[in-house]
Scaffold this motif. Structure first.
Motif, PDB file in Angstrom:
ATOM      1  N   SER A  56      25.983 -30.083 -17.374  1.00 28.12           N
ATOM      2  CA  SER A  56      26.585 -30.188 -18.703  1.00 28.12           C
ATOM      3  C   SER A  56      25.650 -30.938 -19.641  1.00 28.12           C
ATOM      4  CB  SER A  56      27.919 -30.920 -18.627  1.00 28.12           C
ATOM      5  OG  SER A  56      27.727 -32.295 -18.339  1.00 28.12           O
ATOM      6  N   ARG A  57      25.796 -30.687 -20.929  1.00 26.15           N
ATOM      7  CA  ARG A  57      24.980 -31.376 -21.922  1.00 26.15           C
ATOM      8  C   ARG A  57      25.196 -32.887 -21.849  1.00 26.15           C
ATOM      9  NH1 ARG A  57      22.907 -28.300 -26.101  1.00 26.15           N
ATOM     10  NH2 ARG A  57      23.081 -30.075 -27.509  1.00 26.15           N
ATOM     11  N   GLU A  58      26.451 -33.294 -21.600  1.00 22.13           N
ATOM     12  CA  GLU A  58      26.761 -34.731 -21.528  1.00 22.13           C
ATOM     13  C   GLU A  58      26.043 -35.384 -20.347  1.00 22.13           C
ATOM     14  OE1 GLU A  58      29.666 -32.549 -23.845  1.00 22.13           O
ATOM     15  OE2 GLU A  58      29.001 -32.292 -21.767  1.00 22.13           O
ATOM     16  N   ALA A  59      26.052 -34.710 -19.191  1.00 23.41           N
ATOM     17  CA  ALA A  59      25.387 -35.259 -18.008  1.00 23.41           C
ATOM     18  C   ALA A  59      23.880 -35.350 -18.222  1.00 23.41           C
ATOM     19  CB  ALA A  59      25.705 -34.401 -16.782  1.00 23.41           C
ATOM     20  N   ILE A  60      23.312 -34.335 -18.845  1.00 22.36           N
ATOM     21  CA  ILE A  60      21.866 -34.335 -19.094  1.00 22.36           C
ATOM     22  C   ILE A  60      21.486 -35.473 -20.035  1.00 22.36           C
ATOM     23  CG2 ILE A  60      19.953 -33.047 -20.093  1.00 22.36           C
ATOM     24  CD1 ILE A  60      21.371 -30.482 -19.197  1.00 22.36           C
ATOM     25  N   MET A  61      22.261 -35.658 -21.100  1.00 23.48           N
ATOM     26  CA  MET A  61      21.940 -36.715 -22.058  1.00 23.48           C
ATOM     27  C   MET A  61      22.082 -38.095 -21.432  1.00 23.48           C
ATOM     28  SD  MET A  61      23.643 -35.071 -25.511  1.00 23.48           S
ATOM     29  CE  MET A  61      23.233 -36.482 -26.548  1.00 23.48           C
ATOM     30  N   ALA A  62      23.100 -38.272 -20.580  1.00 30.67           N
ATOM     31  CA  ALA A  62      23.286 -39.572 -19.926  1.00 30.67           C
ATOM     32  C   ALA A  62      22.138 -39.876 -18.967  1.00 30.67           C
ATOM     33  CB  ALA A  62      24.618 -39.578 -19.168  1.00 30.67           C
ATOM     34  N   PHE A  63      21.605 -38.841 -18.324  1.00 32.30           N
ATOM     35  CA  PHE A  63      20.514 -39.031 -17.359  1.00 32.30           C
ATOM     36  C   PHE A  63      19.173 -39.209 -18.071  1.00 32.30           C
ATOM     37  CE2 PHE A  63      17.275 -37.563 -14.363  1.00 32.30           C
ATOM     38  CZ  PHE A  63      17.643 -38.230 -13.201  1.00 32.30           C
ATOM     39  N   ASP A  91      12.252 -15.773 -23.748  1.00 29.36           N
ATOM     40  CA  ASP A  91      13.348 -15.167 -22.978  1.00 29.36           C
ATOM     41  C   ASP A  91      14.302 -16.179 -22.343  1.00 29.36           C
ATOM     42  OD1 ASP A  91      12.321 -12.614 -23.496  1.00 29.36           O
ATOM     43  OD2 ASP A  91      10.897 -12.808 -21.845  1.00 29.36           O
ATOM     44  N   HIS A  92      13.865 -17.429 -22.206  1.00 31.13           N
ATOM     45  CA  HIS A  92      14.689 -18.475 -21.579  1.00 31.13           C
ATOM     46  C   HIS A  92      15.115 -18.056 -20.166  1.00 31.13           C
ATOM     47  CE1 HIS A  92      15.964 -19.908 -25.887  1.00 31.13           C
ATOM     48  NE2 HIS A  92      14.649 -19.901 -25.693  1.00 31.13           N
ATOM     49  N   ASP A  93      14.158 -17.514 -19.399  1.00 28.73           N
ATOM     50  CA  ASP A  93      14.444 -17.097 -18.029  1.00 28.73           C
ATOM     51  C   ASP A  93      14.288 -18.233 -17.027  1.00 28.73           C
ATOM     52  OD1 ASP A  93      14.982 -14.502 -18.765  1.00 28.73           O
ATOM     53  OD2 ASP A  93      12.908 -13.843 -18.522  1.00 28.73           O
ATOM     54  N   LEU A  94      13.649 -19.324 -17.444  1.00 25.74           N
ATOM     55  CA  LEU A  94      13.417 -20.440 -16.533  1.00 25.74           C
ATOM     56  C   LEU A  94      14.464 -21.531 -16.735  1.00 25.74           C
ATOM     57  CD1 LEU A  94      11.394 -21.297 -14.339  1.00 25.74           C
ATOM     58  CD2 LEU A  94      10.140 -22.536 -16.111  1.00 25.74           C
ATOM     59  N   LEU A  95      14.579 -22.033 -17.955  1.00 26.32           N
ATOM     60  CA  LEU A  95      15.631 -22.982 -18.315  1.00 26.32           C
ATOM     61  C   LEU A  95      16.710 -22.185 -19.029  1.00 26.32           C
ATOM     62  CD1 LEU A  95      13.490 -25.967 -19.667  1.00 26.32           C
ATOM     63  CD2 LEU A  95      14.179 -25.470 -17.314  1.00 26.32           C
ATOM     64  N   ILE A  96      17.772 -21.908 -18.326  1.00 27.71           N
ATOM     65  CA  ILE A  96      18.780 -20.960 -18.799  1.00 27.71           C
ATOM     66  C   ILE A  96      19.908 -21.692 -19.514  1.00 27.71           C
ATOM     67  CG2 ILE A  96      20.446 -19.195 -18.077  1.00 27.71           C
ATOM     68  CD1 ILE A  96      18.618 -18.629 -15.693  1.00 27.71           C
ATOM     69  N   THR A  97      20.219 -21.219 -20.717  1.00 23.49           N
ATOM     70  CA  THR A  97      21.345 -21.767 -21.469  1.00 23.49           C
ATOM     71  C   THR A  97      22.645 -21.133 -20.985  1.00 23.49           C
ATOM     72  OG1 THR A  97      19.979 -22.097 -23.435  1.00 23.49           O
ATOM     73  CG2 THR A  97      22.365 -22.057 -23.756  1.00 23.49           C
ATOM     74  N   VAL A  98      23.626 -21.964 -20.667  1.00 23.36           N
ATOM     75  CA  VAL A  98      24.961 -21.488 -20.314  1.00 23.36           C
ATOM     76  C   VAL A  98      25.860 -21.842 -21.497  1.00 23.36           C
ATOM     77  CG1 VAL A  98      26.848 -21.578 -18.644  1.00 23.36           C
ATOM     78  CG2 VAL A  98      24.485 -21.931 -17.884  1.00 23.36           C
ATOM     79  N   PRO A  99      26.233 -20.858 -22.322  1.00 21.69           N
ATOM     80  CA  PRO A  99      26.961 -21.153 -23.564  1.00 21.69           C
ATOM     81  C   PRO A  99      28.177 -22.042 -23.354  1.00 21.69           C
ATOM     82  CG  PRO A  99      26.332 -18.845 -23.482  1.00 21.69           C
ATOM     83  CD  PRO A  99      26.003 -19.424 -22.137  1.00 21.69           C
ATOM     84  N   ARG A 100      28.305 -23.042 -24.207  1.00 19.72           N
ATOM     85  CA  ARG A 100      29.429 -23.994 -24.239  1.00 19.72           C
ATOM     86  C   ARG A 100      29.554 -24.844 -22.964  1.00 19.72           C
ATOM     87  NH1 ARG A 100      32.204 -22.887 -28.688  1.00 19.72           N
ATOM     88  NH2 ARG A 100      32.093 -20.777 -29.565  1.00 19.72           N
ATOM     89  N   SER A 232      13.673 -20.523 -32.940  1.00 18.46           N
ATOM     90  CA  SER A 232      14.743 -20.830 -31.987  1.00 18.46           C
ATOM     91  C   SER A 232      15.858 -21.504 -32.769  1.00 18.46           C
ATOM     92  CB  SER A 232      14.244 -21.750 -30.873  1.00 18.46           C
ATOM     93  OG  SER A 232      13.344 -21.080 -30.028  1.00 18.46           O
ATOM     94  N   CYS A 233      17.014 -20.846 -32.826  1.00 17.45           N
ATOM     95  CA  CYS A 233      18.097 -21.305 -33.691  1.00 17.45           C
ATOM     96  C   CYS A 233      19.321 -21.718 -32.896  1.00 17.45           C
ATOM     97  CB  CYS A 233      18.506 -20.199 -34.669  1.00 17.45           C
ATOM     98  SG  CYS A 233      17.149 -19.641 -35.717  1.00 17.45           S
ATOM     99  N   ILE A 234      19.986 -22.737 -33.380  1.00 12.78           N
ATOM    100  CA  ILE A 234      21.295 -23.118 -32.880  1.00 12.78           C
ATOM    101  C   ILE A 234      22.255 -22.931 -34.044  1.00 12.78           C
ATOM    102  CG2 ILE A 234      22.717 -24.942 -31.872  1.00 12.78           C
ATOM    103  CD1 ILE A 234      20.063 -26.184 -30.874  1.00 12.78           C
ATOM    104  N   GLN A 235      23.071 -21.874 -33.953  1.00 14.28           N
ATOM    105  CA  GLN A 235      23.970 -21.542 -35.042  1.00 14.28           C
ATOM    106  C   GLN A 235      25.103 -22.559 -35.128  1.00 14.28           C
ATOM    107  OE1 GLN A 235      25.096 -17.515 -34.118  1.00 14.28           O
ATOM    108  NE2 GLN A 235      23.029 -16.702 -34.435  1.00 14.28           N
ATOM    109  N   LYS A 236      25.804 -22.570 -36.234  1.00 14.17           N
ATOM    110  CA  LYS A 236      26.877 -23.541 -36.448  1.00 14.17           C
ATOM    111  C   LYS A 236      27.945 -23.430 -35.376  1.00 14.17           C
ATOM    112  CE  LYS A 236      30.007 -25.353 -39.977  1.00 14.17           C
ATOM    113  NZ  LYS A 236      30.582 -25.142 -41.324  1.00 14.17           N
ATOM    114  N   SER A 237      28.132 -22.227 -34.813  1.00 14.35           N
ATOM    115  CA  SER A 237      29.113 -22.014 -33.742  1.00 14.35           C
ATOM    116  C   SER A 237      28.662 -22.592 -32.411  1.00 14.35           C
ATOM    117  CB  SER A 237      29.363 -20.514 -33.575  1.00 14.35           C
ATOM    118  OG  SER A 237      28.172 -19.854 -33.154  1.00 14.35           O
TER     119      SER A 237
END
Length: 263
Positions: A56-63, A91-100, A232-237
């Protein structure tokens, strides 16, 4: 402890988290040594503790920022930097984003130290038979270690919420990377390059594109490789979107709109 994995170009990478160092072994050139920023190295370390599992994003930031409190933008920028360094920015094939949810490391790219030197000599009858699994159970040990590390840092993060005594907005960057931030209203743009001259040129292109008149929202990282421009964009959603195009053939403002979901 070190980790081994392969890039999309088949180069073997040795990662030393205690030294924040990557050693990239190319087949036809000398090894390339890269020193990561502390936070970037700790993100990669956490993802490799339990490859394939979602962090999770929270776990990554805490670490990664166990000594400070940072905004979500710091994580976005670190992931962007890691992907650039590892050749995974398209392509983000190595570090894969899992939405939300967060991110995970592609376990299919894992390697072993033996891959560096090639197949070893055939063992004698007194040695370990060739069909005997080596280091059986190691993945399970890593998984258990990863779970305990996550639990510990999540607990620390929860406690830190009540005892925060200082805030840091600065982000550690590799020494060979230059950045320039441009922000207006709900739109934040970060130009990334290997030199101040390259970043200044990107910034000038952005400012001359007329982007502020389109009222776009979100976060954009823009870089350039040769004649190709990368967004590389992070949309408002919260959705991530990536584009690569020839700057001479496409209008920058149109690509910004497409990347941010405005067109």
């Amino acid at each position: 402890m070190s980790y081994y994995f392969r890039l999309k170009n088949s180069a073997l990478v040795e990662f030393y988290p205690d030294r924040y160092t990557l050693l990239i072994n190319h087949a036809d050139s000398p090894p390339e040594e890269i020193t990561l920023a502390r936070a970037d190295a700790r993100i990669l370390e956490l993802l490799l503790l339990e490859p394939g599992a979602v962090c999770s994003r929270e776990a990554i930031m805490a670490f990664a920022w166990d000594d400070r409190v940072v905004s979500a933008g710091s994580l976005n920028q670190s992931i962007f930097m890691l992907r650039n360094i590892l050749g995974d920015n398209k392509d983000h094939d190595l570090l894969i984003t899992v939405p939300r949810r967060g991110y995970r490391f592609n376990s299919d790219q894992l390697a072993s130290p033996a891959d560096e030197t090639g197949p070893s000599a055939e063992p004698s009858s007194a040695e370990t038979p060739s069909n005997t699994p080596v280091e059986l159970g190691q993945p399970a040990d890593k998984q258990r270690l990863g779970k305990w590390v996550r639990m510990a840092y999540l607990a620390a993060a929860a406690f830190a919420c009540f005892t925060v005594w200082q805030l840091y907005a600065a982000h550690e960057l590799p020494h060979d990377v230059e950045v320039a931030a441009i922000k207006q209203g709900e739109l934040s743009i970060t130009a990334v390059g290997k030199s101040k001259q390259e970043v200044d040129a990107l910034k000038a292109d952005v400012l001359s594109s007329g982007i502020w008149s389109h009222q776009l929202q979100g976060e954009v990282f823009v870089s350039r490789t040769g004649s190709r421009t990368n967004l590389s964009c992070i949309q408002k959603s919260g959705k991530a979107y990536n584009l690569e195009f020839a700057f001479s053939e496409e209008r920058l403002i149109s690509m910004f709109g497409k990347c941010l979901g405005g067109e």
